[in-house]
Design a protein around this motif. Sequence first.
Motif, PDB file in Angstrom:
ATOM      1  N   PHE A 133       0.832  -1.197   0.000  1.00  0.00           N
ATOM      2  CA  PHE A 133       0.000   0.000   0.000  1.00  0.00           C
ATOM      3  C   PHE A 133       0.879   1.264   0.000  1.00  0.00           C
ATOM      4  N   THR A 134       2.043   1.148  -0.643  1.00  0.00           N
ATOM      5  CA  THR A 134       2.950   2.290  -0.665  1.00  0.00           C
ATOM      6  C   THR A 134       2.765   3.173  -1.893  1.00  0.00           C
ATOM      7  N   ALA A 135       2.069   2.664  -2.913  1.00  0.00           N
ATOM      8  CA  ALA A 135       1.904   3.428  -4.155  1.00  0.00           C
ATOM      9  C   ALA A 135       0.971   4.612  -3.931  1.00  0.00           C
ATOM     10  N   ALA A 136       1.266   5.710  -4.590  1.00  0.00           N
ATOM     11  CA  ALA A 136       0.415   6.896  -4.495  1.00  0.00           C
ATOM     12  C   ALA A 136      -0.774   6.751  -5.439  1.00  0.00           C
ATOM     13  N   PRO A 137      -1.968   7.146  -5.013  1.00  0.00           N
ATOM     14  CA  PRO A 137      -3.138   7.066  -5.893  1.00  0.00           C
ATOM     15  C   PRO A 137      -3.028   8.075  -7.022  1.00  0.00           C
ATOM     16  N   SER A 138      -3.749   7.827  -8.085  1.00  0.00           N
ATOM     17  CA  SER A 138      -3.758   8.741  -9.222  1.00  0.00           C
ATOM     18  C   SER A 138      -4.467  10.039  -8.831  1.00  0.00           C
ATOM     19  N   PRO A 139      -4.198  11.136  -9.549  1.00  0.00           N
ATOM     20  CA  PRO A 139      -4.809  12.438  -9.208  1.00  0.00           C
ATOM     21  C   PRO A 139      -6.334  12.418  -9.240  1.00  0.00           C
ATOM     22  N   ASN A 140      -6.912  11.634 -10.140  1.00  0.00           N
ATOM     23  CA  ASN A 140      -8.375  11.556 -10.236  1.00  0.00           C
ATOM     24  C   ASN A 140      -8.907  10.277  -9.592  1.00  0.00           C
ATOM     25  N   ALA A 141      -8.301   9.895  -8.482  1.00  0.00           N
ATOM     26  CA  ALA A 141      -8.637   8.633  -7.815  1.00  0.00           C
ATOM     27  C   ALA A 141     -10.094   8.603  -7.365  1.00  0.00           C
ATOM     28  N   GLN A 142     -10.701   7.426  -7.506  1.00  0.00           N
ATOM     29  CA  GLN A 142     -12.040   7.142  -6.988  1.00  0.00           C
ATOM     30  C   GLN A 142     -11.983   5.814  -6.256  1.00  0.00           C
ATOM     31  N   THR A 143     -12.833   5.644  -5.264  1.00  0.00           N
ATOM     32  CA  THR A 143     -12.820   4.398  -4.504  1.00  0.00           C
ATOM     33  C   THR A 143     -13.308   3.249  -5.370  1.00  0.00           C
ATOM     34  N   GLY A 144     -12.841   2.073  -5.032  1.00  0.00           N
ATOM     35  CA  GLY A 144     -13.256   0.881  -5.761  1.00  0.00           C
ATOM     36  C   GLY A 144     -12.171  -0.173  -5.750  1.00  0.00           C
ATOM     37  N   THR A 145     -12.515  -1.352  -6.272  1.00  0.00           N
ATOM     38  CA  THR A 145     -11.584  -2.470  -6.287  1.00  0.00           C
ATOM     39  C   THR A 145     -11.670  -3.195  -7.626  1.00  0.00           C
ATOM     40  N   VAL A 146     -10.518  -3.550  -8.162  1.00  0.00           N
ATOM     41  CA  VAL A 146     -10.436  -4.381  -9.362  1.00  0.00           C
ATOM     42  C   VAL A 146      -9.701  -5.661  -8.996  1.00  0.00           C
ATOM     43  N   VAL A 147     -10.325  -6.805  -9.237  1.00  0.00           N
ATOM     44  CA  VAL A 147      -9.664  -8.088  -9.005  1.00  0.00           C
ATOM     45  C   VAL A 147      -9.291  -8.662 -10.365  1.00  0.00           C
ATOM     46  N   SER A 148      -8.008  -8.918 -10.564  1.00  0.00           N
ATOM     47  CA  SER A 148      -7.517  -9.481 -11.826  1.00  0.00           C
ATOM     48  C   SER A 148      -7.088 -10.924 -11.595  1.00  0.00           C
ATOM     49  N   PHE A 149      -7.592 -11.812 -12.434  1.00  0.00           N
ATOM     50  CA  PHE A 149      -7.281 -13.239 -12.303  1.00  0.00           C
ATOM     51  C   PHE A 149      -6.343 -13.642 -13.436  1.00  0.00           C
ATOM     52  N   ALA A 150      -5.346 -14.456 -13.120  1.00  0.00           N
ATOM     53  CA  ALA A 150      -4.353 -14.876 -14.116  1.00  0.00           C
ATOM     54  C   ALA A 150      -4.247 -16.396 -14.134  1.00  0.00           C
ATOM     55  N   ASN A 151      -3.679 -16.911 -15.248  1.00  0.00           N
ATOM     56  CA  ASN A 151      -3.564 -18.362 -15.452  1.00  0.00           C
ATOM     57  C   ASN A 151      -4.926 -19.023 -15.288  1.00  0.00           C
ATOM     58  N   LEU A 152      -5.845 -18.611 -16.130  1.00  0.00           N
ATOM     59  CA  LEU A 152      -7.248 -19.020 -16.014  1.00  0.00           C
ATOM     60  C   LEU A 152      -7.485 -20.434 -16.524  1.00  0.00           C
ATOM     61  N   ARG A 153      -8.385 -21.126 -15.853  1.00  0.00           N
ATOM     62  CA  ARG A 153      -8.753 -22.488 -16.247  1.00  0.00           C
ATOM     63  C   ARG A 153     -10.190 -22.545 -16.749  1.00  0.00           C
ATOM     64  N   ILE A 154     -10.694 -21.444 -17.231  1.00  0.00           N
ATOM     65  CA  ILE A 154     -12.054 -21.368 -17.734  1.00  0.00           C
ATOM     66  C   ILE A 154     -11.997 -20.729 -19.114  1.00  0.00           C
ATOM     67  N   GLY A 155     -12.814 -21.237 -20.044  1.00  0.00           N
ATOM     68  CA  GLY A 155     -12.797 -20.730 -21.398  1.00  0.00           C
ATOM     69  C   GLY A 155     -13.930 -19.758 -21.681  1.00  0.00           C
ATOM     70  N   GLN A 156     -13.858 -19.110 -22.845  1.00  0.00           N
ATOM     71  CA  GLN A 156     -14.869 -18.132 -23.237  1.00  0.00           C
ATOM     72  C   GLN A 156     -16.256 -18.766 -23.346  1.00  0.00           C
ATOM     73  N   GLN A 157     -16.338 -19.948 -23.936  1.00  0.00           N
ATOM     74  CA  GLN A 157     -17.633 -20.603 -24.116  1.00  0.00           C
ATOM     75  C   GLN A 157     -18.284 -20.920 -22.776  1.00  0.00           C
ATOM     76  N   GLU A 158     -17.505 -21.446 -21.842  1.00  0.00           N
ATOM     77  CA  GLU A 158     -18.047 -21.767 -20.524  1.00  0.00           C
ATOM     78  C   GLU A 158     -18.497 -20.496 -19.801  1.00  0.00           C
ATOM     79  N   LEU A 159     -17.714 -19.436 -19.927  1.00  0.00           N
ATOM     80  CA  LEU A 159     -18.079 -18.176 -19.283  1.00  0.00           C
ATOM     81  C   LEU A 159     -19.393 -17.638 -19.834  1.00  0.00           C
ATOM     82  N   GLU A 160     -19.525 -17.634 -21.144  1.00  0.00           N
ATOM     83  CA  GLU A 160     -20.689 -17.023 -21.771  1.00  0.00           C
ATOM     84  C   GLU A 160     -21.936 -17.901 -21.713  1.00  0.00           C
ATOM     85  N   GLU A 161     -21.762 -19.214 -21.793  1.00  0.00           N
ATOM     86  CA  GLU A 161     -22.919 -20.110 -21.859  1.00  0.00           C
ATOM     87  C   GLU A 161     -23.319 -20.706 -20.513  1.00  0.00           C
TER      88      GLU A 161
END
Length: 427
Positions: free
Chosen positions: A143-171
């Motif tokens: 938590f040492t990074a400085a927020p951007s000048p136009n910062a707004q509250t919120g959270t982004v969760v990024s997932f990597a090395n995914l084991r789910i495909g586009q078809q499964e996600l959409e259908e």
Amino acid sequence: MSVSVNITSKGIQKVLKNYNEKQAIAEYIWNGFDANADTIRIDYVANALGHLESLDIADNGYGINFDRLQKKFDPFFESEKAIQIIAPKHTSKMHGRNGVGRLTFFTFAHNATWRTTYKAENGFRHGEIYISTGGLNSYSHDFTAAPSPNAQTGTVVSFANLRIGQQELEETVLPFLINEFCWFIELNKHKNYSVIVNGKALNFSDNIKSLEEFNVFYPDTAVNFKIKYVHWKDNLHRELSKYYFLAGGEEIYKDYTTLNKKSDDYFHSIYIDSDFFRDFDFKSFENEGQVAIFGAAKSSAEYRFLIKELTEYLKSKRKPFLKEYANRLIDAYEQEDIFPTYPTEREKQERKPELINLIKAIYEAEPKLFGGLNTGQKRTLVRLMDLLLASNQRDLVFDLFNGMIELEAEEKDELLSIIKKMEPYGN
């Protein structure tokens, strides 16, 4: 900085083993709504083969407070007993409880990174939290990074090395999310809650079979209740069918409807808005026939009148639904070859129509009798009904099923009337 905890990574996965990728992704959306977000964004990129290269779930909630980080994560790791996700019974607020859903990403990805911004006393703060599937019992954060000048509250969760495909996600996943959140979106219609997938809002009305709005008025005290009734096409997962009591659009309390858990796939929600519920005591005096000292309670005349009116209304809506499903049951029995074979065509024409009518009548009285049966059990049950109808002791049909199912007086009279009208075969 890295923090290690007591329970092992395999122990966490063992406790959460009943969660699949659909439920896990839903938990991240619940976490966003729990953080007072009104918009959840799901963004993904797939390659030419349909494999997901990235998946982000973002919310515009209040973010994860760094000073409370240990309270957010550490309790999950102290013991297996602490790791559980329970849908709240009487309120839709804080569905994710302690946010343990953050650990379920192992069902569809190897790594998860939270990038969050929250507002502290001295301004905005920004930080990152990282967890991998191989180390669910530890997390690192910065938590040492400085927020951007136009910062707004919120959270982004990024997932990597995914084991789910586009078809499964959409259908599979996206339809699951519609059924998971449709009742909640309808509950918060006035707040314009939304879930946006790659720039396009999920259409939660896809799960609406019918919707009606009307008023219930109690004349003695001039209390008015605004009602919204929704009949859903598919089940609402852990939410089930409930009454939602609101005052000025804000949820005060929720409880199961009188037709919940009838095993008939009649999925419904009733939203009731009235100033009457502002000082209502839902928890006390429920079974004592008393009136609360401050405000009203379930023993009040207005509440009893309301529930009686809504119960009759739901029964009237359920009846044609059950008739429709009774016809489907007969069609399914025909395809599964459940009905008995008759010696002659004449006997078949005499006996089978009455047998079908009896099956429909009993199904409409208690659908759960026909649920969960294997083919042999279905044939045995239908053959028993056929034999009882063929005998001169048709009262045994009523006695048998009256002992097996719970019927109200009106339903008993209706079933008995149907049976009495059936004359013994050959007469």
